[in-house]
Scaffold this active site. Structure first.
Site, PDB file in Angstrom:
ATOM      1  N   CYS A 126       0.809  -1.220   0.000  1.00 54.18           N
ATOM      2  CA  CYS A 126       0.000   0.000   0.000  1.00 54.18           C
ATOM      3  C   CYS A 126       0.842   1.270   0.000  1.00 54.18           C
ATOM      4  O   CYS A 126       0.292   2.372  -0.099  1.00 54.18           O
ATOM      5  CB  CYS A 126      -0.927  -0.001   1.205  1.00 54.18           C
ATOM      6  SG  CYS A 126      -1.860  -1.532   1.365  1.00 54.18           S
ATOM      7  N   HIS A 185      -2.855   8.041   5.675  1.00 53.56           N
ATOM      8  CA  HIS A 185      -3.077   6.714   5.089  1.00 53.56           C
ATOM      9  C   HIS A 185      -4.490   6.262   5.448  1.00 53.56           C
ATOM     10  O   HIS A 185      -5.216   5.753   4.590  1.00 53.56           O
ATOM     11  CB  HIS A 185      -2.028   5.739   5.594  1.00 53.56           C
ATOM     12  CG  HIS A 185      -2.048   4.422   4.892  1.00 53.56           C
ATOM     13  ND1 HIS A 185      -1.959   4.303   3.523  1.00 53.56           N
ATOM     14  CD2 HIS A 185      -2.169   3.150   5.368  1.00 53.56           C
ATOM     15  CE1 HIS A 185      -2.012   3.025   3.175  1.00 53.56           C
ATOM     16  NE2 HIS A 185      -2.142   2.306   4.270  1.00 53.56           N
ATOM     17  N   GLU A 236      -1.187   5.502  13.231  1.00 54.78           N
ATOM     18  CA  GLU A 236      -0.861   6.709  12.480  1.00 54.78           C
ATOM     19  C   GLU A 236      -1.118   7.963  13.321  1.00 54.78           C
ATOM     20  O   GLU A 236      -0.350   8.929  13.264  1.00 54.78           O
ATOM     21  CB  GLU A 236      -1.674   6.764  11.187  1.00 54.78           C
ATOM     22  CG  GLU A 236      -1.218   7.866  10.248  1.00 54.78           C
ATOM     23  CD  GLU A 236      -1.860   7.813   8.881  1.00 54.78           C
ATOM     24  OE1 GLU A 236      -1.418   8.566   7.989  1.00 54.78           O
ATOM     25  OE2 GLU A 236      -2.808   7.019   8.687  1.00 54.78           O
ATOM     26  N   LYS A 256      -9.662   7.986   1.738  1.00 57.24           N
ATOM     27  CA  LYS A 256     -10.110   6.598   1.574  1.00 57.24           C
ATOM     28  C   LYS A 256     -11.548   6.424   2.041  1.00 57.24           C
ATOM     29  O   LYS A 256     -12.188   5.424   1.710  1.00 57.24           O
ATOM     30  CB  LYS A 256      -9.182   5.636   2.316  1.00 57.24           C
ATOM     31  CG  LYS A 256      -7.815   5.465   1.674  1.00 57.24           C
ATOM     32  CD  LYS A 256      -6.997   4.397   2.386  1.00 57.24           C
ATOM     33  CE  LYS A 256      -5.622   4.213   1.752  1.00 57.24           C
ATOM     34  NZ  LYS A 256      -4.726   5.366   1.991  1.00 57.24           N
ATOM     35  N   HIS A 301      -9.716   1.770  -0.451  1.00 64.56           N
ATOM     36  CA  HIS A 301      -8.262   1.613  -0.427  1.00 64.56           C
ATOM     37  C   HIS A 301      -7.805   1.003  -1.751  1.00 64.56           C
ATOM     38  O   HIS A 301      -8.033  -0.171  -2.018  1.00 64.56           O
ATOM     39  CB  HIS A 301      -7.868   0.722   0.738  1.00 64.56           C
ATOM     40  CG  HIS A 301      -6.395   0.694   1.009  1.00 64.56           C
ATOM     41  ND1 HIS A 301      -5.454   1.181   0.127  1.00 64.56           N
ATOM     42  CD2 HIS A 301      -5.693   0.235   2.087  1.00 64.56           C
ATOM     43  CE1 HIS A 301      -4.252   1.019   0.642  1.00 64.56           C
ATOM     44  NE2 HIS A 301      -4.375   0.455   1.832  1.00 64.56           N
ATOM     45  N   PHE A 316       1.662  -3.197   4.092  1.00 64.49           N
ATOM     46  CA  PHE A 316       2.027  -4.502   4.620  1.00 64.49           C
ATOM     47  C   PHE A 316       3.526  -4.740   4.385  1.00 64.49           C
ATOM     48  O   PHE A 316       4.075  -4.345   3.357  1.00 64.49           O
ATOM     49  CB  PHE A 316       1.234  -5.608   3.920  1.00 64.49           C
ATOM     50  CG  PHE A 316      -0.213  -5.705   4.350  1.00 64.49           C
ATOM     51  CD1 PHE A 316      -0.708  -4.979   5.414  1.00 64.49           C
ATOM     52  CD2 PHE A 316      -1.084  -6.553   3.682  1.00 64.49           C
ATOM     53  CE1 PHE A 316      -2.035  -5.073   5.804  1.00 64.49           C
ATOM     54  CE2 PHE A 316      -2.413  -6.668   4.053  1.00 64.49           C
ATOM     55  CZ  PHE A 316      -2.890  -5.930   5.115  1.00 64.49           C
TER      56      PHE A 316
END
Length: 413
Positions: free
Chosen positions: A164, A303, A314, A335, A340, A399
């Site tokens: 991502c 994010h 975050e 998002k 996403h 990830f």
């Protein structure tokens, strides 16, 4: 080595909000939700019923039927967005040095739908009967390769595969490549088309996706009731240019790229460090790279995936870097509107961040209802707002522990 200035002169996007960057940004301005019931395949019997699909995309009309069949959907998205970015910029490779024009386009999963189809074909007809286009349409780097072929860009051509964070890595790597003198222009960004039964099933089984059937309560970043992200698809491509190169041809400029930070948590395959220290280091690195103090940043495009661990981590990272200034920052997640888009997310969000600076508008985190003490920043709930913005960050966390942060500055002559 001279650190040259780098600006954004062209933008293109295919997203769940629209088929161009302009349409997609208009959707952000209106606070639209691009999430709906899955139509890409029949999800009957599956736990996840919602996704953020690209709507009305017609590759045959764009490329012709024979050519579109020789491209995976993620490559089609990337090529459409790249053509838009070039047209938007007015850039002509014939008037430049093609060897100093490059491409960096990420994809986290590439042509997984093609792999699924060809696996079924091999089982049914024999493995030597799969399509000869299987490999050259399915591999992750092919979007970058096809963009380079189409644009005539003969310089560096690469594909970061960092989950991502990939789209942000692509833009950041392109920024450094130009800044350090290796290129004059770069098409960069990310593309993803992973709305398939296998991909969605895989993310479902690891409990990463929301199983909500309410489009207004599925992708809800920073909300206390968040329970997973919503899969999206699409592409975002930016044309970056060295400043004097852009000015010499009279290019319009959206924003300046001034800093880039990238780190790895080195902690877990999928979970971020709970204290957000990896993301914090990436943000601090981007600020240092741009020579900017934390107090100078006005907005962060987070994010913000709508998973418990990401949003809490975050938030902690932002507090670590910005300290007292954290409560004065606007921190929203687009998002909530786009879902996403995995490897495309960071690129599309870089476009939105550049447009936020240009237009003086902070996007909302839509469908926010229940505050979470772990995410107690100004998340710009439900309604965007006009604001004077000079510096903004765009964060991506992937990830594998990949963290990337871009620092953009409002264009000022």
């Amino acid at each position: 080595m001279e650190r040259r200035r780098v600006v954004i002169t062209g933008q293109g996007a295919v997203t769940p909000l629209g088929l161009t960057a302009g349409e997609s940004w208009q959707g952000v301005l209106e606070g639209c939700c691009g999430i709906g019931p899955i139509t890409a395949y029949d999800p009957a019997g599956m736990k996840v019923q919602l996704a953020a699909e690209v709507k009305g995309f017609n590759p045959d009309a764009l490329f012709g039927k024979p050519e579109s069949k020789r491209m995976g959907r993620f490559t089609q998205f990337a090529l459409a967005a790249a053509r838009e970015a070039l047209a938007d910029s007015g850039f002509r490779v014939e008037s430049a040095d093609g060897a100093r024009c490059g491409v960096i386009v990420s994809s986290g999963i590439g042509g997984i739908g093609i792999t699924e189809e060809e696996h079924d074909r091999g089982l049914a007809r024999g493995w030597d009967r799969v399509s000869p286009f299987f490999i050259p349409t399915g591999i992750c780097n092919m979007a970058a390769g096809r963009v380079a072929i189409d644009a005539g860009f003969r310089g560096m051509c690469s594909c970061p595969v960092t989950a991502c964070a990939g789209g942000t890595n692509a833009v950041g790597d392109a920024f450094h490549y130009i800044r350090d003198g290796y290129a004059d222009a770069m098409l960069c960004g990310g593309s993803e088309a992973a709305l398939t039964p296998l991909a969605v099933g895989g993310f479902t089984s690891m409990k990463a996706l929301s199983q909500s059937t309410d489009v207004c309560r599925a992708s809800i970043p920073f909300d206390a009731e968040r329970n997973g992200f919503v899969m999206g698809e699409g592409a975002g491509i930016l044309l970056l240019e060295e400043l004097s190169h852009a000015l010499a041809r009279g290019a319009k400029i959206y924003a300046e790229v001034t800093g880039y930070g990238v780190t790895c948590d080195a902690y877990h395959m999928t979970a971020p460090r709970p204290d957000g220290s990896g993301g914090a280091e990436a943000m601090a690195m981007a600020l240092a790279d741009g020579g900017v103090e934390p107090e100078e940043v006005d907005y962060i495009n987070a994010h913000g995936t709508s998973t418990h661990l990401n949003d809490a981590g975050e938030t902690a990272a932002i507090k670590t870097v910005f300290r007292e200034h954290a409560c004065k920052l606007a921190v929203s997640s687009t998002k909530s509107m786009t879902g996403h888009m995995l490897g495309a997310a960071g690129a599309v969000e870089a476009i939105f961040t550049a447009l936020a600076l240009k237009d003086g508008y902070i996007p909302a985190t839509i469908n926010y209802q229940v505050p979470d003490p772990e995410c107690d920043l100004d998340v710009v709930p439900n309604r965007g707002r006009a604001a004077e913005l000079r510096y903004a960050l765009s964060n991506s966390l992937g990830f594998g522990g990949h963290n990337a942060s871009l620092l953009l500055r409002k264009w000022e002559v």
